[in-house]
Design an enzyme around this catalytic site. Structure first.
Site, PDB file in Angstrom:
ATOM      1  CB  CYS A  64      42.899  54.186  16.169  1.00 25.35           C
ATOM      2  SG  CYS A  64      41.290  54.249  15.307  1.00 25.35           S
ATOM      3  CB  CYS A 132      42.426  46.957  15.141  1.00 28.35           C
ATOM      4  SG  CYS A 132      42.946  45.134  14.991  1.00 28.35           S
ATOM      5  CG  ASN A 280      40.574  67.712   6.236  1.00 24.23           C
ATOM      6  OD1 ASN A 280      40.591  68.906   6.677  1.00 24.23           O
ATOM      7  ND2 ASN A 280      39.663  66.977   6.690  1.00 24.23           N
ATOM      8  N   GLY A 368      53.734  71.539   3.142  1.00 21.72           N
ATOM      9  CA  GLY A 368      53.189  72.970   3.215  1.00 21.72           C
ATOM     10  C   GLY A 368      52.092  73.254   4.233  1.00 21.72           C
ATOM     11  CD  GLN A 810      33.851  43.752  29.746  1.00 26.54           C
ATOM     12  OE1 GLN A 810      34.379  44.678  29.819  1.00 26.54           O
ATOM     13  NE2 GLN A 810      34.369  42.667  30.618  1.00 26.54           N
ATOM     14  CD  GLU A 845      32.958  43.645  35.541  1.00 33.41           C
ATOM     15  OE1 GLU A 845      34.275  43.640  35.219  1.00 33.41           O
ATOM     16  OE2 GLU A 845      32.827  43.112  36.686  1.00 33.41           O
ATOM     17  NE  ARG A 923      40.312  39.835  41.164  1.00 36.63           N
ATOM     18  CZ  ARG A 923      40.358  38.493  40.994  1.00 36.63           C
ATOM     19  NH1 ARG A 923      41.699  38.025  41.118  1.00 36.63           N
ATOM     20  NH2 ARG A 923      39.401  37.643  41.216  1.00 36.63           N
ATOM     21  CD  GLU A1304      40.682  39.884  35.344  1.00 29.06           C
ATOM     22  OE1 GLU A1304      40.405  40.893  35.494  1.00 29.06           O
ATOM     23  OE2 GLU A1304      40.205  38.627  35.765  1.00 29.06           O
TER      24      GLU A1304
HETATM   25  C1  LIG Z   1      47.206  61.305  13.624  1.00 31.74           C
HETATM   26  C2  LIG Z   1      48.392  62.616  13.212  1.00 31.74           C
HETATM   27  C3  LIG Z   1      49.672  62.513  13.407  1.00 31.74           C
HETATM   28  C4  LIG Z   1      50.363  63.615  13.130  1.00 31.74           C
HETATM   29  N1  LIG Z   1      51.986  63.416  13.501  1.00 31.74           N
HETATM   30  C5  LIG Z   1      52.439  64.454  13.251  1.00 31.74           C
HETATM   31  C6  LIG Z   1      53.927  64.357  13.368  1.00 31.74           C
HETATM   32  O1  LIG Z   1      54.599  63.395  13.869  1.00 31.74           O
HETATM   33  N2  LIG Z   1      54.496  65.399  13.439  1.00 31.74           N
HETATM   34  C7  LIG Z   1      54.365  66.695  12.908  1.00 31.74           C
HETATM   35  O2  LIG Z   1      54.844  67.678  12.668  1.00 31.74           O
HETATM   36  N3  LIG Z   1      52.895  66.760  12.493  1.00 31.74           N
HETATM   37  C8  LIG Z   1      52.192  65.705  12.809  1.00 31.74           C
HETATM   38  N4  LIG Z   1      50.844  65.778  12.640  1.00 31.74           N
HETATM   39  C9  LIG Z   1      50.193  67.058  12.004  1.00 31.74           C
HETATM   40  C10 LIG Z   1      49.862  67.070  10.398  1.00 31.74           C
HETATM   41  O3  LIG Z   1      49.776  65.830   9.842  1.00 31.74           O
HETATM   42  C11 LIG Z   1      51.136  67.957   9.767  1.00 31.74           C
HETATM   43  O4  LIG Z   1      51.060  69.251  10.217  1.00 31.74           O
HETATM   44  C12 LIG Z   1      50.752  67.914   8.175  1.00 31.74           C
HETATM   45  O5  LIG Z   1      51.641  68.090   7.484  1.00 31.74           O
HETATM   46  C13 LIG Z   1      49.495  68.833   7.724  1.00 31.74           C
HETATM   47  O6  LIG Z   1      49.526  68.837   6.282  1.00 31.74           O
HETATM   48  P1  LIG Z   1      48.108  68.852   5.593  1.00 31.74           P
HETATM   49  O7  LIG Z   1      48.017  68.950   4.226  1.00 31.74           O
HETATM   50  O8  LIG Z   1      47.142  67.682   6.091  1.00 31.74           O
HETATM   51  O9  LIG Z   1      47.428  70.092   6.379  1.00 31.74           O
HETATM   52  P2  LIG Z   1      45.931  70.605   6.191  1.00 31.74           P
HETATM   53  O10 LIG Z   1      45.416  70.224   7.196  1.00 31.74           O
HETATM   54  O11 LIG Z   1      45.220  70.303   4.805  1.00 31.74           O
HETATM   55  O12 LIG Z   1      46.240  72.126   6.290  1.00 31.74           O
HETATM   56  C14 LIG Z   1      46.808  72.483   7.409  1.00 31.74           C
HETATM   57  C15 LIG Z   1      47.244  74.148   7.450  1.00 31.74           C
HETATM   58  O13 LIG Z   1      48.076  74.419   6.621  1.00 31.74           O
HETATM   59  C16 LIG Z   1      47.466  75.486   5.660  1.00 31.74           C
HETATM   60  N5  LIG Z   1      48.081  75.424   4.354  1.00 31.74           N
HETATM   61  C17 LIG Z   1      48.373  74.127   3.761  1.00 31.74           C
HETATM   62  N6  LIG Z   1      48.750  74.374   2.524  1.00 31.74           N
HETATM   63  C18 LIG Z   1      49.049  75.719   2.265  1.00 31.74           C
HETATM   64  C19 LIG Z   1      49.522  76.424   1.519  1.00 31.74           C
HETATM   65  N7  LIG Z   1      50.095  75.906   0.154  1.00 31.74           N
HETATM   66  N8  LIG Z   1      49.605  77.727   1.627  1.00 31.74           N
HETATM   67  C20 LIG Z   1      49.160  78.420   2.597  1.00 31.74           C
HETATM   68  N9  LIG Z   1      48.575  77.669   3.551  1.00 31.74           N
HETATM   69  C21 LIG Z   1      48.490  76.487   3.497  1.00 31.74           C
HETATM   70  C22 LIG Z   1      45.961  75.382   5.779  1.00 31.74           C
HETATM   71  O14 LIG Z   1      45.311  76.582   5.688  1.00 31.74           O
HETATM   72  C23 LIG Z   1      45.866  74.870   6.974  1.00 31.74           C
HETATM   73  O15 LIG Z   1      45.667  75.858   8.189  1.00 31.74           O
HETATM   74  C24 LIG Z   1      49.894  64.776  12.695  1.00 31.74           C
HETATM   75  C25 LIG Z   1      48.502  64.887  12.626  1.00 31.74           C
HETATM   76  C26 LIG Z   1      47.725  63.688  12.676  1.00 31.74           C
HETATM   77  C27 LIG Z   1      46.460  64.101  12.425  1.00 31.74           C
HETATM   78  S1  FES Z   2      41.775  45.881  18.470  1.00 28.22           S
HETATM   79 FE1  FES Z   2      42.701  44.544  17.123  1.00 28.22          FE
HETATM   80  S2  FES Z   2      41.785  42.548  17.558  1.00 28.22           S
HETATM   81 FE2  FES Z   2      40.852  44.040  19.005  1.00 28.22          FE
HETATM   82  S1  FES Z   3      42.314  56.769  12.401  1.00 25.10           S
HETATM   83 FE1  FES Z   3      40.968  56.325  13.834  1.00 25.10          FE
HETATM   84  S2  FES Z   3      39.034  56.418  12.928  1.00 25.10           S
HETATM   85 FE2  FES Z   3      40.198  57.116  11.476  1.00 25.10          FE
END
Ligand SMILES: Cc1cc2nc3c(=O)[nH]c(=O)nc-3n(C[C@H](O)[C@H](O)[C@H](O)COP(=O)(O)OP(=O)(O)OC[C@H]3O[C@@H](n4cnc5c(N)ncnc54)[C@H](O)[C@@H]3O)c2cc1C
Ligand code: FES
Ligand code: FES
Length: 1372
Positions: A64, A132, A280, A368, A810, A845, A923, A1304
């Protein structure tokens, strides 16, 4: 504390060693954290430890953007300072060593100095509830730090990860356009000197029309040189040392940050089970939502080899820790410099990255991480696989290369890597001259969404020919792993690229890419069809490219060209028109002026206080709910023994702890505060010196009636402890058969009573008179409120049984009475205080009382303050939403199109309690004819009792469902006659003086004026002709157009609620403190009330303050709902202010030249009471269902919208091209707020009718519990051209200062988009020779659109026989 077995030598990360110091900076201040907890996020640290509550928690899953902050780092290897936005909710605290964090508080404040990004969003009316806003501010700030002169597409990209539920986004973009190179300028289309910046937004206007909602001259200039500098100490710390290896120890987790590749490999060797964490964004979700515990975390983000980018003769090699943003930047540059034939793969990766998550995620997520997560819906893995990327993996003994093919993924989220190995790098290859690559992603929403099906395709031809030499078709979303369609590809080798190949490819793919009909994720027919449709797109684009290379292949027919085009968003433009205040009116009179929301500046700086921002009390505790995981079950036992011994746990709370009544509910007391049961205690031994009890429920009458039914709660010292312990409470169930869907309820005759009927005229005669009769049906899905701020309560016990509650609700008084009932105290002991909400939309509400009562019970039991803010997934699970509706109708009409008879039945999915469902259904019935005159009519409404969480109020309150079915039969009538829908609608529109099915005469009727103005503003006839021409010229994309009216009754249908109170104090310095019965949830109610008071008192708004809404100032108030709050509270404020003005009158007369302060002082010294309450009740209301008589509504609000869309018939995606809205809001009290309400409601309706889908399993489990799976409209969903015009010269005699309600009524106007989509689908079906009415349920999701466009591809993927399988989700 759980022991980890770290055994490495030679590093600081040895067992038993203490944690290192974590050094980072927040808003320029150095922080040295000696006990950094690896499980803590930056967001929790900011809010709880540093008290920086400007950064908000909206979802905890990166979906978000409410938690956006900027991180800055000095990169030693590039010697560059980098700034980037991130989601603080996913950023581990431990990842911040030597990082500078900037939060919204760090860039400006109302008291100090506003930053231009804060000022402009506020003054451009881009902040309503404001929850937001800090996140949006920080996304924009981070963009400007990197690029002080962005263009609009940069701005749009920066907001890919931010959601707003209130504003409809338009004002945010408008305000921030002023930072861009486009400059917010219309390009000279304005009046006078041609510049819109001086004269509004460029639309032609009449003399008394205004088109400017803010004045750019009021904006402080933006000077990028004045930004806060990177902390010099941090710079020298970073430059002066290698960060070194670090170790941070928490209770359950150790965070190891190696600083060299060798050390990383050694650690991984020693701890093969260790989780590698870079961004992460995957692991963070697993920990938070899947309760995973990873005792050892390896964080290799700063190891140079893992961040290296190397250009080789074969391609570009990216270190596995390279972020996606960095990868995109490198590839973009490569595309600019390399010959085009070499960059086909790069372009395909870039195409996927364009729609990959939000920017905040891409800024930290590593390539990765995406590969190693091995998600079947990864967007990058299909490209890597189709392109044959090479991976280099390593352990401490050396490295090996692995080809990325279908043997790499060995199962769901599994790869061939051995546990000790890590991914070092991925090589993305250059393409060959005769190779073509494309990537596709289809998701419910374009921006920041996970894919339904994702695909990448690569074909290599024998040079100079169209003979396929190599073909790789890779799909995500079609199996447990990313897969290659090998059989199909093999079949096509050696074949020529032409129609025959296409046909064979499609029938082969239909066979090979099959799915079990029960597969998780559902949408089976759609997903299968997509594999073919996407191949067809690839086929067309390759044909084009081959021809461009001079190869002799079929030419792409001109009507198919648009199918091969890649979607590129257009920057939206907009026009807002309203009536200017008459010249000569005093500047002090703010009524009618586009005044900024009074809290907007505070909201933009993070200084506005929401419920969870109230500082912690010293002895405060936190509560977490224990809820049912079964939809319908007897509870056999509840075992709290494990929970009670967990760290920090203070106690559990169950029904026995309720001193008063456990029965609750807003109207009928048909719910429990906590599931009712009998309790018996049995000793379970000693722990920590104290006797622990095992709490067992006797297997008796305990029943839960929905998933999310509140059974009990756990109270602990922190949120984390309470939540962990709540999960450890074991509940045993005996499952009973649930009733989940409306159809199941109809079969079981499971209805609440009464069944409402409204009937008028003679139905039988009507149908006899009709030339034609048709029958039809429609289902409308429900909707999650998705207020950005989830439900939250803080309960503070006082003396004598007093309880003070801070609640985001509300309905302050309803909360007060239900809490008093549960605590068995009189209402005068309970005070409920509401400062503001981060959105409500009806969701706060009645359902808020479920949480507040439990929290109050816990606070009462422990005699300590207790707080609970629901997590997003809990909030979605527990609190219900808009009622799903099923409508069945029979319509009689003349050959002219005039409807003469209507028999309609509505069935709503009410859920497991009555809540407000009867009023919602009433309604719906009151709006069953929408704006059409039907002489003979009968409507019946059935409330289905099901085992879903109770559904409740939601903006429109049944009206949008009632009217939606009306527009459906109206469309059917037009289609069955082959007449333009717009003509048939016009023919049936009411005229002044006609009466509704409930016998209310329509006076002050303005709908016809709205209709005509809308037609002319949107240039309907020309548009229609252009749409028809476009459709003749394009086979696979179609446009559609629809104009839809709305008539919305204003008043609570429960008559007694139509009352309001106000309390106004004038202090001796002339300042005024005011309060009234309404609550502020972003809709600008307090701002309007101040404007009203300002006019009556004759003083500027700056002298008037509203602090909060509370039950001890104005008693017995109605919920802030039904759009009537300005009318009701405005009149009460007016009443109070008039009383005070009467008291001041003698002093004004005596001293006519005196100031307001003079009169106030004189009155005070004369012992005049300068405080009073005001009251108002709406006159002459009272409808009686038995006699079908009496006035149901005080008046009606009217509006009309015309929308144009374009659908992609192959994927079901659609674009909102244009919407024109004309809305009658009477004499607007505040045009900026009213236009904000129109646009916000419209966008919420757009979500309802085209996007938002709640998925429930057949056993009644909600499967969509957060922004990751439930998609509300994002920035990119705004119509490309949006015009909103407030009807001029339309005073309303029946409300304050001739205004009208607005909250509304405009929501339903989004139905124009739905019916425009239906119009476009009709054009597509016509290509296959299909005409006449067809069923399209709401929302018109990509899946439904695609499935309705029947064609050669859909025929190859027929749906499985209903009943022959158990689907993943059911239509409830
Ligand atoms: C809001 C949101 C939206 C997202 N949208 C998409 C999207 O549109 N498309 C999509 O494909 N994915 C999406 N994802 C998933 C995610 O973002 C991706 O998979 C991202 O690339 C993970 O990378 P990270 O560095 O954050 O992984 P991390 O969470 O840090 O690690 C992920 C995993 O990879 C392993 N890992 C990482 N690096 C290594 C390494 N060098 N060697 C061995 N293992 C490793 C870790 O052990 C872990 O299991 C989304 C996630 C979120 C939260
Ligand atoms: S969520 Fe954007 S102004 Fe309320
Ligand atoms: S993206 Fe929604 S609280 Fe972090």
């Amino acid at each position: 504390m759980r022991e980890t077995s770290i055994t490495m030598a030679d590093t600081k990360t040895q067992p038993g060693s203490t944690s290192d110091e974590l050094i980072f900076f927040v808003n320029g201040k150095k922080i040295v954290e000696r006990n950094a907890d690896p499980e803590m996020t930056l967001l929790t640290y900011l809010r709880r430890k540093l008290g920086l509550t400007g950064t908000k928690l909206g979802c905890a899953e990166g979906g978000c953007g409410a938690c956006t902050v900027m991180l800055s780092r000095y990169q030693t290897h590039t010697q560059q300072l980098i700034h980037f936005s991130v989601n603080a909710c996913l950023a581990p605290l431990c990842s911040l060593h030597l990082v500078a964090v900037t939060t919204v508080e760090g860039i400006g404040s109302v008291a100090r100095k506003l930053h231009p990004v804060q000022e402009r969003i506020a003054k451009a009316h881009g902040s309503q509830c404001g929850f937001c806003t800090p996140g949006i501010v920080m996304s924009m700030y981070a963009l400007l730090r990197n690029n002080p002169t962005p263009n609009m597409s940069d701005v749009e990209e920066a907001f890919h990860g931010n959601l707003c539920r209130c504003t409809g986004y338009r004002p945010i973009l408008e305000g921030y356009k002023t930072f861009t190179v486009e400059g917010g300028c219309c390009g000279g289309r304005g009046r006078d000197n041609g510049c819109c910046m001086a004269n509004g937004n460029g639309a032609e206007t009449d003399a008394d029309e205004a088109t400017t909602l803010f004045n750019t001259a009021d904006f402080a200039p933006f000077d990028p040189t004045q930004e806060v500098i990177f902390p010099p100490e941090l710079m020298s710390l970073t430059k002066g040392q290698r960060s070194g290896s670090l170790c941070f120890r928490g209770d359950r987790v150790v965070w190891l940050q190696p600083d060299s590749l060798d050390e990383f490999l050694r650690l991984k060797w020693e701890h093969p089970e260790a989780r590698v964490v870079v961004g992460n964004t995957e692991v963070g979700i697993e920990v938070k939502f899947k309760s995973m515990v990873y005792p050892v975390i390896l964080a290799p983000a700063f190891i140079p080899e893992l961040n290296a980018v190397t250009h080789t003769a074969d391609g570009v090699v990216f270190g596995a820790a390279c972020t996606l943003s960095h990868m995109a930047a490198v590839l973009r540059q490569a595309v600019e410099t390399l010959p085009p034939h070499q960059t086909e793969v790069f372009l395909a990766v870039l195409e996927q990255l364009r729609w990959f998550a939000g920017l905040q995620i891409r800024n930290v997520a590593a390539v990765g991480g995406n590969i190693m997560t091995a998600s079947p819906i990864s967007d990058l893995n299909p490209v890597f696989m189709a392109a044959g990327c090479k991976l280099t993996v390593m352990d401490k003994d050396g490295l090996r290369d692995v080809q990325m093919d279908d043997s790499f993924f060995t199962g769901y989220r599994k790869t061939t890597l051995r546990p000790q190995e890590v991914l070092l790098s991925v090589e993305i290859p250059l393409s060959k001259k005769s190779q073509f690559v494309s990537a596709y992603k289809q998701s419910p929403r374009r921006e920041d969404d996970i894919s339904i099906v994702t695909a990448a395709m690569s074909v290599t031809f024998t040079p100079g020919s169209d003979v396929v030499e190599d073909l790789r078709l890779s799909y995500g979303g079609m199996a447990a792993t990313t897969v290659l369609a090998k059989k199909t590809a093999n079949r096509l080798l050696g074949r020529r690229w032409g129609e025959e190949l296409l046909q064979e490819a499609c029938s082969s793919l239909a066979e090979e890419m099959n799915l079990d009909p029960s597969v998780p994720g559902g949408m089976v027919t759609y997903r299968r069809t997509l594999t073919l449709s996407l191949f067809y797109k690839f086929y067309l684009s390759v044909l084009q490219k081959l021809r461009a290379q001079g190869v002799n292949v079929d030419e792409v027919p001109s009507d198919c060209l648009s199918a091969a085009q890649i979607y590129h968003p257009e920057t939206p433009s907009s026009v807002q028109v309203y009536q200017a205040v008459p010249e000569g009116r005093s500047q002090d009179d703010a009524v009618g002026r586009p005044m900024m929301h009074l809290s907007a500046l505070k909201q933009a700086t993070g200084e506005a206080i929401y419920c969870d921002d109230v500082p912690l009390y010293e002895n405060e505790l936190y509560l977490a709910l224990v809820t049912s995981s079964k939809a319908h079950a007897k509870i056999l036992s509840v075992d709290t023994s494990a929970a009670e011994v967990m760290p920090g746990v203070v106690c559990c709370v169950f029904a026995d702890d309720i001193p008063g009544s456990n029965a609750t509910g807003p109207i009928a007391y048909d719910e429990t505060v906590l599931a009712q049961h009998q309790v018996c205690f049995c000793s379970s031994g000693q722990s920590g010196g104290s006797v622990r009890f095992r709490l067992m429920m006797c297997p008796s009458s305990l029943q839960v009636t929905c998933v999310g039914h509140i059974i009990g709660a756990v109270v602990a010292d922190t949120q984390l402890h309470a939540q962990r312990a709540a999960k450890a409470v074991r509940v045993q169930y005996e499952e009973l058969q649930p009733v989940v869907t409306i159809q199941e309820a109809i079969t079981a005759q499971s209805f609440y009573q009464p069944i409402r009927t409204i009937q008028k005229g003679d139905l039988e005669a009507g149908f006899k008179q009709a030339d034609h009769v048709l029958e039809g049906e429609m289902h409308m899905g429900g909707q999650e409120h998705f207020y950005l701020e989830t439900n939250v309560t803080l309960a503070v016990p006082g003396e004598d049984g007093e309880m003070e509650l801070f609640v985001s609700t509300q309905a302050a008084c309803k909360t007060q009475s239900l809490v008093a009932k549960a605590l068995d105290v009189p209402a005068n002991k309970v005070v409920v205080r509401v400062k503001r909400m981060g959105g409500g939309f009806g969701g706060k509400e009645s359902r808020t009382t479920m949480l507040s009562t439990v929290v109050a019970v816990a606070a009462n039991k422990l005699n300590r303050p207790v707080r609970c803010m629901l997590d997003r997934d809990e909030d979605m699970l527990i609190t219900g939403g808009r009622h799903p509706f099923y409508g069945k109708y029979k319509v009689g009409y003349l050959s002219s199109g005039k409807v003469v008879a209507l028999d309609v039945s509505y069935y709503s999915n009410a859920g497991n309690s009555m809540d407000l469902s009867l009023s919602v259904m009433e309604r719906a019935l009151f709006h069953m004819e929408n704006s059409y005159s039907v002489a003979n009519v009968r409507g019946r409404g059935y409330l289905c009792r099901t085992n879903l969480p109770s559904n409740t109020a939601f903006r429109g309150f049944g009206g949008p469902q009632g009217m939606m079915v009306a527009e459906n039969w109206m469309t059917d009538v037009a289609q069955s006659l082959g007449r333009p829908a717009e003509e048939v609608r016009r023919l049936n529109l009411y005229v002044e003086g006609e009466s509704t099915p409930y016998n209310q005469i329509l006076d002050q009727f303005t709908l016809d004026r709205c209709w005509d103005e809308c037609l002319s503003r949107c240039g309907y006839q020309d548009r229609r002709a252009a749409v028809d021409l476009y459709n003749r010229q394009n086979r696979w994309t179609k446009r559609g157009l629809a104009i839809v009216p709305t008539k919305f009754g204003i008043s609570f249908t429960a008559v007694f609620l139509n009352q309001a109170g106000a309390l106004v104090h004038i202090y001796t310095d002339g300042s005024v403190l005011m309060t009234h019965g309404g609550t502020e949830m972003g809709q600008g109610l307090h701002t309007k009330m101040v404007q009203v008071a300002s006019r009556v008192l004759g003083i500027p708004c700056s002298k008037i303050h509203i602090s909060e809404t509370s039950t001890n100032t104005v008693p017995n108030t109605s919920p802030t709902a039904a759009s009537a709050s300005s009318d009701l509270n405005g009149a009460a404020v007016q009443n109070a202010c008039e009383i005070l003005m009467k008291r001041l009158e003698p002093y004004k007369t005596k001293n006519p030249k005196g100031s307001w302060e003079d009169w106030v002082r004189a009155a005070y010294f004369d012992r005049v009471n300068l405080s009073t309450s005001g009251f108002y009740k709406t006159p002459d209301l009272g409808y009686d269902f038995d006699t079908n008589s009496g006035r149901a509504f005080n008046y009606f609000s009217y509006g009309v919208a015309c929308s144009e869309v374009e659908i992609d018939c192959l994927t079901g995606a659609h674009k909102n091209l244009s919407t024109t809205i004309v809305m009658d809001v009477g004499h607007s009290l505040n045009p900026a707020i009213d236009i904000g309400q129109v646009e916000g409601a419209f966008m919420q309706g757009l979500g309802l009718y085209t996007l938002e889908e709640l998925h429930y399993s057949p056993r009644g489990v909600l499967l969509t519990r957060g922004p990751g799976t439930y998609k509300i409209p994002a920035f990119g969903d705004i119509p490309t051209h949006l015009t909103v015009s407030l009807l001029r010269d339309a005073p309303n005699e029946k409300a304050i200062f001739a205004s009208k309600a607005v909250g509304e009524p405009p929501l339903f106007l989004a139905a124009s988009v739905f019916y425009a989509i239906k119009d476009a689908i009709s054009a597509s079906r016509a290509e296959s020779g299909i005409s006449g009415p067809f069923r399209l349920d709401s929302p018109a999701s990509a899946e439904r659109i695609r499935n309705a466009c029947c064609d050669r591809f859909t025929k190859l993927c027929p749906p499985a026989e209903p009943g022959s399988f158990s689907p993943w989700s059911v239509q409830v």
